[in-house]
Design a protein around this motif. Structure first.
Motif, PDB file in Angstrom:
ATOM      1  N   LEU A   1       0.843  -1.190   0.000  1.00 15.11           N
ATOM      2  CA  LEU A   1       0.000   0.000   0.000  1.00 15.11           C
ATOM      3  C   LEU A   1       0.881   1.245   0.000  1.00 15.11           C
ATOM      4  CD1 LEU A   1      -2.778  -0.903   2.614  1.00 15.11           C
ATOM      5  CD2 LEU A   1      -2.774  -1.282   0.144  1.00 15.11           C
ATOM      6  N   THR A   2       0.433   2.277  -0.717  1.00 18.96           N
ATOM      7  CA  THR A   2       1.172   3.539  -0.774  1.00 18.96           C
ATOM      8  C   THR A   2       0.512   4.565   0.135  1.00 18.96           C
ATOM      9  OG1 THR A   2      -0.111   4.258  -2.701  1.00 18.96           O
ATOM     10  CG2 THR A   2       1.974   3.122  -3.116  1.00 18.96           C
ATOM     11  N   LEU A   3       1.316   5.435   0.722  1.00 15.85           N
ATOM     12  CA  LEU A   3       0.806   6.463   1.618  1.00 15.85           C
ATOM     13  C   LEU A   3      -0.105   7.432   0.880  1.00 15.85           C
ATOM     14  CD1 LEU A   3       3.930   7.374   3.786  1.00 15.85           C
ATOM     15  CD2 LEU A   3       1.748   6.494   4.639  1.00 15.85           C
ATOM     16  N   SER A   4      -1.199   7.792   1.537  1.00 17.52           N
ATOM     17  CA  SER A   4      -2.124   8.777   0.987  1.00 17.52           C
ATOM     18  C   SER A   4      -1.615  10.182   1.290  1.00 17.52           C
ATOM     19  CB  SER A   4      -3.505   8.589   1.609  1.00 17.52           C
ATOM     20  OG  SER A   4      -4.378   9.630   1.247  1.00 17.52           O
ATOM     21  N   SER A   5      -2.078  11.159   0.506  1.00 18.34           N
ATOM     22  CA  SER A   5      -1.812  12.560   0.831  1.00 18.34           C
ATOM     23  C   SER A   5      -2.524  12.910   2.139  1.00 18.34           C
ATOM     24  CB  SER A   5      -2.302  13.471  -0.294  1.00 18.34           C
ATOM     25  OG  SER A   5      -1.625  13.187  -1.500  1.00 18.34           O
ATOM     26  N   ILE A   6      -1.923  13.790   2.924  1.00 20.39           N
ATOM     27  CA  ILE A   6      -2.432  14.127   4.252  1.00 20.39           C
ATOM     28  C   ILE A   6      -2.804  15.612   4.303  1.00 20.39           C
ATOM     29  CG2 ILE A   6      -1.884  14.258   6.709  1.00 20.39           C
ATOM     30  CD1 ILE A   6      -2.119  11.424   5.729  1.00 20.39           C
ATOM     31  N   TYR A   7      -3.965  15.907   4.924  1.00 21.31           N
ATOM     32  CA  TYR A   7      -4.424  17.295   5.015  1.00 21.31           C
ATOM     33  C   TYR A   7      -4.920  17.600   6.428  1.00 21.31           C
ATOM     34  CZ  TYR A   7      -4.263  16.956  -0.050  1.00 21.31           C
ATOM     35  OH  TYR A   7      -3.849  16.762  -1.347  1.00 21.31           O
ATOM     36  N   GLN A   8      -5.138  18.883   6.677  1.00 22.79           N
ATOM     37  CA  GLN A   8      -5.654  19.349   7.962  1.00 22.79           C
ATOM     38  C   GLN A   8      -7.132  19.683   7.811  1.00 22.79           C
ATOM     39  OE1 GLN A   8      -3.413  22.302  10.468  1.00 22.79           O
ATOM     40  NE2 GLN A   8      -5.158  23.617   9.972  1.00 22.79           N
ATOM     41  N   VAL A   9      -7.949  19.188   8.745  1.00 23.20           N
ATOM     42  CA  VAL A   9      -9.384  19.469   8.728  1.00 23.20           C
ATOM     43  C   VAL A   9      -9.787  20.093  10.057  1.00 23.20           C
ATOM     44  CG1 VAL A   9     -11.705  18.502   8.555  1.00 23.20           C
ATOM     45  CG2 VAL A   9      -9.879  17.617   7.092  1.00 23.20           C
ATOM     46  N   ASN A  10     -10.339  21.291   9.981  1.00 23.89           N
ATOM     47  CA  ASN A  10     -10.832  21.987  11.165  1.00 23.89           C
ATOM     48  C   ASN A  10     -12.346  21.855  11.217  1.00 23.89           C
ATOM     49  OD1 ASN A  10     -11.943  25.022  12.089  1.00 23.89           O
ATOM     50  ND2 ASN A  10     -10.438  24.102  13.440  1.00 23.89           N
ATOM     51  N   VAL A  11     -12.873  21.400  12.352  1.00 21.33           N
ATOM     52  CA  VAL A  11     -14.317  21.225  12.519  1.00 21.33           C
ATOM     53  C   VAL A  11     -14.830  22.256  13.527  1.00 21.33           C
ATOM     54  CG1 VAL A  11     -16.179  19.662  13.192  1.00 21.33           C
ATOM     55  CG2 VAL A  11     -14.149  18.765  12.024  1.00 21.33           C
ATOM     56  N   LYS A  12     -15.855  23.019  13.112  1.00 21.25           N
ATOM     57  CA  LYS A  12     -16.521  23.967  13.998  1.00 21.25           C
ATOM     58  C   LYS A  12     -17.930  23.472  14.267  1.00 21.25           C
ATOM     59  CE  LYS A  12     -14.103  28.118  12.346  1.00 21.25           C
ATOM     60  NZ  LYS A  12     -14.280  29.477  11.757  1.00 21.25           N
ATOM     61  N   VAL A  13     -18.328  23.445  15.538  1.00 24.06           N
ATOM     62  CA  VAL A  13     -19.668  22.990  15.911  1.00 24.06           C
ATOM     63  C   VAL A  13     -20.448  24.180  16.467  1.00 24.06           C
ATOM     64  CG1 VAL A  13     -21.025  21.374  17.275  1.00 24.06           C
ATOM     65  CG2 VAL A  13     -18.761  20.694  16.411  1.00 24.06           C
ATOM     66  N   LEU A  14     -21.600  24.478  15.837  1.00 20.93           N
ATOM     67  CA  LEU A  14     -22.436  25.603  16.240  1.00 20.93           C
ATOM     68  C   LEU A  14     -23.836  25.129  16.598  1.00 20.93           C
ATOM     69  CD1 LEU A  14     -21.564  28.204  13.428  1.00 20.93           C
ATOM     70  CD2 LEU A  14     -20.435  27.908  15.647  1.00 20.93           C
ATOM     71  N   GLU A  15     -24.498  25.875  17.482  1.00 22.48           N
ATOM     72  CA  GLU A  15     -25.900  25.611  17.780  1.00 22.48           C
ATOM     73  C   GLU A  15     -26.738  26.121  16.615  1.00 22.48           C
ATOM     74  OE1 GLU A  15     -29.641  25.018  19.109  1.00 22.48           O
ATOM     75  OE2 GLU A  15     -28.989  27.062  18.694  1.00 22.48           O
ATOM     76  N   GLU A  16     -27.684  25.318  16.172  1.00 21.99           N
ATOM     77  CA  GLU A  16     -28.405  25.585  14.934  1.00 21.99           C
ATOM     78  C   GLU A  16     -29.184  26.900  14.966  1.00 21.99           C
ATOM     79  OE1 GLU A  16     -30.371  22.535  11.879  1.00 21.99           O
ATOM     80  OE2 GLU A  16     -31.465  22.684  13.773  1.00 21.99           O
TER      81      GLU A  16
ATOM     82  N   GLY B   1     -27.546  14.133  18.110  1.00 22.89           N
ATOM     83  CA  GLY B   1     -26.483  13.628  17.254  1.00 22.89           C
ATOM     84  C   GLY B   1     -26.699  13.993  15.792  1.00 22.89           C
ATOM     85  N   LYS B   2     -25.609  14.310  15.115  1.00 26.01           N
ATOM     86  CA  LYS B   2     -25.711  14.708  13.710  1.00 26.01           C
ATOM     87  C   LYS B   2     -24.468  14.264  12.953  1.00 26.01           C
ATOM     88  CE  LYS B   2     -26.822  18.641  10.730  1.00 26.01           C
ATOM     89  NZ  LYS B   2     -27.202  20.088  10.714  1.00 26.01           N
ATOM     90  N   LYS B   3     -24.688  13.819  11.703  1.00 22.70           N
ATOM     91  CA  LYS B   3     -23.588  13.444  10.825  1.00 22.70           C
ATOM     92  C   LYS B   3     -23.454  14.465   9.706  1.00 22.70           C
ATOM     93  CE  LYS B   3     -24.020   8.403  11.335  1.00 22.70           C
ATOM     94  NZ  LYS B   3     -24.332   7.157  10.593  1.00 22.70           N
TER      95      LYS B   3
ATOM     96  N   ILE C   1     -20.480  22.531  11.304  1.00 27.20           N
ATOM     97  CA  ILE C   1     -21.636  21.666  11.505  1.00 27.20           C
ATOM     98  C   ILE C   1     -22.549  22.305  12.542  1.00 27.20           C
ATOM     99  CG2 ILE C   1     -22.420  19.362  12.170  1.00 27.20           C
ATOM    100  CD1 ILE C   1     -19.675  18.306  11.401  1.00 27.20           C
ATOM    101  N   GLU C   2     -23.813  22.491  12.185  1.00 21.39           N
ATOM    102  CA  GLU C   2     -24.797  23.056  13.101  1.00 21.39           C
ATOM    103  C   GLU C   2     -25.665  21.943  13.661  1.00 21.39           C
ATOM    104  OE1 GLU C   2     -26.956  26.104  11.085  1.00 21.39           O
ATOM    105  OE2 GLU C   2     -25.195  27.405  10.845  1.00 21.39           O
ATOM    106  N   VAL C   3     -25.842  21.951  14.987  1.00 20.82           N
ATOM    107  CA  VAL C   3     -26.592  20.892  15.659  1.00 20.82           C
ATOM    108  C   VAL C   3     -27.656  21.491  16.559  1.00 20.82           C
ATOM    109  CG1 VAL C   3     -24.623  19.308  15.619  1.00 20.82           C
ATOM    110  CG2 VAL C   3     -24.995  20.781  17.610  1.00 20.82           C
ATOM    111  N   ASN C   4     -28.658  20.695  16.906  1.00 22.19           N
ATOM    112  CA  ASN C   4     -29.680  21.089  17.875  1.00 22.19           C
ATOM    113  C   ASN C   4     -29.147  20.844  19.271  1.00 22.19           C
ATOM    114  OD1 ASN C   4     -32.029  22.232  16.889  1.00 22.19           O
ATOM    115  ND2 ASN C   4     -32.826  20.273  16.168  1.00 22.19           N
TER     116      ASN C   4
END
Length: 222
Positions: free
Chosen positions: A101-116, A165-167, A180-183
């Protein structure tokens, strides 16, 4: 230990079809999965179109009885590019393979959670990238950053005390921010639920496994 053999759980459960197949019509698939430098990888191997998948050992090795035939095989491991290949299994014959298997490219992901409704940040929410080892809690600003996310499509699950819960889906091909906005019915009372130790938001009395029950999925039954 009760009556043996145990026909409820553990090794007492017998897959009759698999047992007969292995005894009369199977060959053997044997091999290992490594990276480009020969280091072992614990990977998942799936026979495409079949209800059959298994994990390699920690040293990357595997050995499985499989019904004779030609199969398309998918080999995956977190952080590596997926490998698709074909394999031919012959009756009473060992098919030896060595997959890299070859290594995948790697990135940074920032997740923000807000009240809907209020659009306020939700601190200390539990964030999990499904089917990966990536998880953690948002900080006091409702954010969490995953530094090494391989290229691919993922589902991010948000749960926590007072949160419905929310996806959300994300396709990672570059550094990005996912909002991501959640209740949340308990924003005004959140401080009474999220007690901290020494002003450290990560050290609180609420289990990191607190989730919304509606997000649970049945994976097996008998």
């Amino acid at each position: 230990m009760g009556t043996l053999p145990n026909d409820v759980y553990g090794e007492g459960i017998i897959n009759i079809h698999q047992a007969v197949t292995e005894a009369a019509f199977a060959g053997e698939l044997k091999g290992n999965v490594t990276d480009d430098e020969g280091n072992p990888i614990q990977a998942k191997i799936k026979l495409i179109g079949q209800e059959r998948e298994f994990l390699t050992q920690e040293d990357g090795s595997f050995q499985q009885k499989i019904k004779a035939g030609t199969y398309k095989v998918e080999v995956t491991a977190f952080g590596y590019n997926k490998l698709e290949t074909d394999v031919v299994i012959e009756k009473e014959t060992v098919q030896n393979v060595s997959w890299k298997l070859t290594l995948s490219s790697i990135y940074q992901v920032n997740v923000k959670v807000l009240e809907e409704q209020s659009k306020e940040a939700i601190p200390y929410a539990y964030v999990r990238v499904i089917d990966t080892p990536l998880s953690g809690r948002t900080d006091e600003n409702g954010e969490i950053t995953f530094q090494r996310v391989p290229t691919g499509s993922y589902e991010v699950l948000i749960t926590g005390e007072g949160i419905e819960g929310k996806k959300a889906s994300v396709n990672v091909t570059s550094n990005q921010t996912l909002t991501i906005e959640v209740n949340s019915s308990e924003m005004e009372n959140r401080e009474q639920y999220w007690k901290t130790a020494n002003n450290n938001y990560a050290r609180n009395a609420v289990s990191s496994n607190a989730i919304d029950y509606q997000s649970l999925q049945q994976k097996w039954h008998y």
